[in-house]
Enzyme design. Sequence first.
Site: not given
Ligand code: 5GP
Length: 115
Positions: A31, A97, A101, A103
């Site tokens: 991340d 996003v 996914h 985590h």
């Molecule tokens: P969500 O809040 O959608 O469950 O988590 C999305 C995760 O994607 C976040 O922890 C964020 O830091 C990570 N993230 C967003 N954009 C990118 C990126 O371009 N590259 C990487 N490696 N992680 C990303």
Amino acid sequence: MAEETIFSKIIRREIPSDIVFQDEKVTAFRDISPQAPTHILIIPNKLIPTINEVTEQDESMLGHMITVAAKIAKQEGIDESGYRLVMNCNKDAGQEVFHLHMHLLGGRNLGRLVG
Ligand code: 5GP
């Protein structure tokens, strides 16, 4: 058709990321904004926007995501100390996003989430 996110570009290696595992079904990468010493995202290579769009055909891939998470946790040396797997769905869970996914978080005491 669901719209691609930045994660599709990561899968295709069109933008840089720290990929720790990839096969024909899933990709795992660190991340960009880690919330724990180990913070890795495990995603299907196929675009599924949220858990709500999962179908029975995705069941083997979803099981594979957990198998891969367990292997990565071992590689990271956090299998015995412990870790958390989290999947956020939509607004109230804070999903940012819209490419499914998981985590994988560990390497510190994460505290209690529920209960
Ligand atoms: P969500 O809040 O959608 O469950 O988590 C999305 C995760 O994607 C976040 O922890 C964020 O830091 C990570 N993230 C967003 N954009 C990118 C990126 O371009 N590259 C990487 N490696 N992680 C990303």
